[in-house]
Scaffold this motif. Sequence first.
Motif, PDB file in Angstrom:
ATOM      1  N   GLU A  40       0.827  -1.203   0.000  1.00 24.80           N
ATOM      2  CA  GLU A  40       0.000   0.000   0.000  1.00 24.80           C
ATOM      3  C   GLU A  40       0.871   1.267   0.000  1.00 24.80           C
ATOM      4  O   GLU A  40       0.642   2.190  -0.778  1.00 24.80           O
ATOM      5  N   ILE A  76      14.342  -1.774   1.532  1.00 29.94           N
ATOM      6  CA  ILE A  76      14.316  -1.556   2.985  1.00 29.94           C
ATOM      7  C   ILE A  76      13.679  -2.766   3.658  1.00 29.94           C
ATOM      8  O   ILE A  76      14.195  -3.330   4.617  1.00 29.94           O
ATOM      9  N   THR A  91       7.277  -4.874   9.999  1.00 26.83           N
ATOM     10  CA  THR A  91       8.150  -4.138   9.094  1.00 26.83           C
ATOM     11  C   THR A  91       7.374  -3.626   7.885  1.00 26.83           C
ATOM     12  O   THR A  91       7.523  -2.471   7.486  1.00 26.83           O
ATOM     13  N   LEU A  93       4.218  -3.042   7.664  1.00 29.93           N
ATOM     14  CA  LEU A  93       3.307  -1.990   8.112  1.00 29.93           C
ATOM     15  C   LEU A  93       4.048  -0.672   8.275  1.00 29.93           C
ATOM     16  O   LEU A  93       3.558   0.390   7.879  1.00 29.93           O
ATOM     17  N   ALA A  94       5.262  -0.751   8.821  1.00 29.80           N
ATOM     18  CA  ALA A  94       6.065   0.462   8.984  1.00 29.80           C
ATOM     19  C   ALA A  94       6.346   1.076   7.613  1.00 29.80           C
ATOM     20  O   ALA A  94       6.297   2.291   7.437  1.00 29.80           O
ATOM     21  N   LEU A  95       6.601   0.222   6.640  1.00 35.25           N
ATOM     22  CA  LEU A  95       6.885   0.704   5.289  1.00 35.25           C
ATOM     23  C   LEU A  95       5.649   1.384   4.698  1.00 35.25           C
ATOM     24  O   LEU A  95       5.754   2.430   4.039  1.00 35.25           O
ATOM     25  N   MET A  97       3.290   2.863   6.401  1.00 38.47           N
ATOM     26  CA  MET A  97       3.148   4.161   7.070  1.00 38.47           C
ATOM     27  C   MET A  97       4.133   5.166   6.494  1.00 38.47           C
ATOM     28  O   MET A  97       3.801   6.334   6.277  1.00 38.47           O
ATOM     29  N   LEU A  98       5.361   4.693   6.226  1.00 42.21           N
ATOM     30  CA  LEU A  98       6.361   5.594   5.648  1.00 42.21           C
ATOM     31  C   LEU A  98       5.881   6.097   4.288  1.00 42.21           C
ATOM     32  O   LEU A  98       5.957   7.295   3.996  1.00 42.21           O
ATOM     33  N   LEU A 100       2.804   6.341   3.140  1.00 46.16           N
ATOM     34  CA  LEU A 100       1.661   7.258   3.266  1.00 46.16           C
ATOM     35  C   LEU A 100       2.124   8.631   3.756  1.00 46.16           C
ATOM     36  O   LEU A 100       1.707   9.659   3.226  1.00 46.16           O
ATOM     37  N   GLY A 101       3.013   8.633   4.767  1.00 47.63           N
ATOM     38  CA  GLY A 101       3.490   9.907   5.302  1.00 47.63           C
ATOM     39  C   GLY A 101       4.352  10.658   4.310  1.00 47.63           C
ATOM     40  O   GLY A 101       4.135  11.840   4.043  1.00 47.63           O
ATOM     41  N   LEU A 102       5.312   9.946   3.727  1.00 46.42           N
ATOM     42  CA  LEU A 102       6.263  10.590   2.825  1.00 46.42           C
ATOM     43  C   LEU A 102       5.558  11.100   1.568  1.00 46.42           C
ATOM     44  O   LEU A 102       5.844  12.208   1.094  1.00 46.42           O
ATOM     45  N   GLY A 104       2.397  11.989   1.251  1.00 47.30           N
ATOM     46  CA  GLY A 104       1.608  13.156   1.603  1.00 47.30           C
ATOM     47  C   GLY A 104       2.490  14.382   1.786  1.00 47.30           C
ATOM     48  O   GLY A 104       2.124  15.489   1.397  1.00 47.30           O
ATOM     49  N   PHE A 105       3.679  14.145   2.343  1.00 50.23           N
ATOM     50  CA  PHE A 105       4.621  15.241   2.584  1.00 50.23           C
ATOM     51  C   PHE A 105       5.174  15.791   1.270  1.00 50.23           C
ATOM     52  O   PHE A 105       5.126  16.985   1.005  1.00 50.23           O
TER      53      PHE A 105
ATOM     54  N   PRO B 332       4.113  20.914   5.777  1.00 49.57           N
ATOM     55  CA  PRO B 332       2.798  20.280   5.745  1.00 49.57           C
ATOM     56  C   PRO B 332       2.592  19.312   6.900  1.00 49.57           C
ATOM     57  O   PRO B 332       3.536  18.744   7.433  1.00 49.57           O
ATOM     58  N   ALA B 334       1.492  16.383   7.012  1.00 47.77           N
ATOM     59  CA  ALA B 334       1.898  14.996   6.774  1.00 47.77           C
ATOM     60  C   ALA B 334       3.292  14.732   7.325  1.00 47.77           C
ATOM     61  O   ALA B 334       3.678  13.573   7.507  1.00 47.77           O
ATOM     62  N   GLN B 337       3.294  12.530  10.321  1.00 43.05           N
ATOM     63  CA  GLN B 337       3.082  11.125   9.988  1.00 43.05           C
ATOM     64  C   GLN B 337       4.382  10.496   9.490  1.00 43.05           C
ATOM     65  O   GLN B 337       4.721   9.369   9.833  1.00 43.05           O
ATOM     66  N   MET B 338       5.113  11.269   8.675  1.00 37.48           N
ATOM     67  CA  MET B 338       6.377  10.764   8.144  1.00 37.48           C
ATOM     68  C   MET B 338       7.367  10.520   9.281  1.00 37.48           C
ATOM     69  O   MET B 338       8.043   9.483   9.316  1.00 37.48           O
ATOM     70  N   ALA B 341       6.622   7.342  11.078  1.00 32.05           N
ATOM     71  CA  ALA B 341       7.004   6.142  10.334  1.00 32.05           C
ATOM     72  C   ALA B 341       8.509   5.912  10.395  1.00 32.05           C
ATOM     73  O   ALA B 341       8.972   4.777  10.552  1.00 32.05           O
ATOM     74  N   PHE B 344       9.338   4.487  13.683  1.00 33.77           N
ATOM     75  CA  PHE B 344       8.921   3.084  13.700  1.00 33.77           C
ATOM     76  C   PHE B 344       9.998   2.200  13.052  1.00 33.77           C
ATOM     77  O   PHE B 344      10.462   1.215  13.640  1.00 33.77           O
ATOM     78  N   LEU B 348      12.588  -0.629  14.855  1.00 36.18           N
ATOM     79  CA  LEU B 348      12.680  -2.022  14.436  1.00 36.18           C
ATOM     80  C   LEU B 348      14.133  -2.398  14.181  1.00 36.18           C
ATOM     81  O   LEU B 348      14.590  -3.474  14.570  1.00 36.18           O
TER      82      LEU B 348
END
Lengths: 324, 368
Positions: A40, A76, A91, A93-95, A97-98, A100-102, A104-105, B332, B334, B337-338, B341, B344, B348
Amino acid sequence: MIEWIESVLGLTIQVGTVYLLASLGEIYAERSGVLNLGLEGIMVMGAALSFIFTLAYGHLAAILISVIAGILMSLILAVMAVYMRLNQTVTGLALTMLGLGLSGFLASPEVRKVILLALNPSLPESLLAIQEAPKLPEIHVPLLSGLPIIGCFFRQNVLVYVSYIAAPLMWFILFKTRPGLSLRSVGENPAAADAMGIDVFRVRCLATMISGGFAGLAGAYLFLGFQPFWQEGLTAGKGFIALSLVILSTWNPLRAILGAYLFGGVEVIQYRLQLFGLGALSPYLLAMLPYLAAIAALVAVSIESVRKRIGVPASLGIPYSREE
Amino acid sequence: MPPKIETRFGRIRVERRVGYGRLYSISMTLLSLALAFLVVALILTSLGLDPIKAFQVIFGVFTKPSLLLESIKQSIPICLAALGLGIAFKMNFWNIGAEGQIYMGMIASTGIVLLHEYYGFFYEWMVMPLMFLTSFLLGGAWCLIPGALKARLGVNEILPTLMLNYVAILIVDFLVHGPWRDPKGYGFPLSIPFPEYAKLNIVLGDPAYTGLLLSILGAAAAFFLLEYTRPGFEIKVVGQSPAVARYAGIHVRSTILLGSFLAGGLAGIGGLSIVSGIIGRLRPGASPGYGYTAIIVAALAGLNPWVIVAVSIFFGGLITAGGALQMSMGIPKAAAQMIQAVIFLMILVGEFIKRYKVTIERPRVDEE
């Protein structure tokens, strides 16, 4: 009537291609024993990058960059899940999130402007603020595109044709060639594959990178070929639906074609029902259909798996280590 | 035989570390946090933004009383959901659906408020307890669906929990665009604002204090359940090995059902804390991903309930800082959120460094 069928079928192919491209790569990763839950996030990054790079350099560069970014992101995951033997679910899931965040940024108006000017200082001011990019052009295959009903298969953009070729090709490589055999054996019994002289870590790493490349391509297609206006998180769980699709297709690239168009069809039904009187039922309730269908598919497969023991890669999700 | 990777510079050996102290573990976690901020600094610098100024804004959040209160407020849903996840993950139940369970909790609490406001169903003092009860039940029921699918049919829970997030969000969208829309809201997709008796401000008048109390009570309950009760013990045994659990006479199926219900229920109360503590009404996108942040919090806290309370305040601060960054530097939203992540991922990697020792053996000259 024929026109109606053609438009529904054409749209089904367009939506289904997102799922097909994403699941083709994921099949390779899972066949080698790696669950890439980052799908995703990689897709949404592919969409964001293809947005930015189309404005700066055009379609071809955008698609290439999305694929490369997908490969790098999945690297990664490969390093963390294959070499470091970390939990694949967490791992991945973390990717996601990365991604989605990155995405959007990077694609937010403020940052996008900086990136676009750095990439191509000669861009006109008007392109810096728009939320959309030119769609991929449709290519009509001579003769075939004129056929009734199935003609709509041949009035698509280039990435759809790529998916037509990739699916059988990936099936052939996976089931009929030596590298494909190695890949499957690594997913079934890594210790035995290791004893046979196959580098388990390298095969898994490569398979994960393939899944990342295809996910990047799926993201680029989703944006450029289907919905070319940017909004944050525009994949809306399509990567996760593709993951369910991989299970539904029992890790077989050819069956993935059917599954992808099935899920594409579910989405198109949802659009069509909105046009009919059922639209009064609220678009939000109809929008649940794909997710519910995905759960239904997972349940159906698991019931069947109890009965027939379909080919789940035996070591899926289990990190390999020579110590144990 | 440990895996070895041959490189030009020598042989990289990865060996399992045999036990490590708590101090080592904590310092490694802090090191990975520092690494995460280094990565974020690199990203910001490469885009021409000043990372030092950004970090001043982020950590400044914890020094200003008003922003600290806001951070605590933001931490409540994260903390409650993470406490639930702590139970689920201990059971080896990969609940990625806290976000959806939070949304179901919001639906339940809003439903009770609307029932009372529109139809006068209850006495006023009953509304708050009923909100707690129903949000716990509905959140729990939402997690019970994948729980039951796993227990009965052996469906892996990861994808169903994820899918149900999207479904729950769409149910909220449907409700606030349709039957629950505020008639005096000028057509905006919002529920009516909650009346005072349905707000979380019993202690000292600010939702942050009541919320913090709620978080601590939740942590105590989770801690007590896992450490001192039979079901808690069974949950942990099922998580370690279903086969052993079965051998010990534990009913694995009902343990999974109970564990998933409790996990979802805590997240549901997290949903209550959003509508009646943070926002004061129901609106689309009311949770900006608290349920996903909760996964990071649970992982970073090592599933320890008390640590979860502290770590969620840190992440509540990060979310608050997201708004502050936008206002003061035009970065922004976001970005928050970045940063989460990146933290996170780095945590790990830190887990790996904790568990394994990586050494590089230089090739000796006489071997050449």
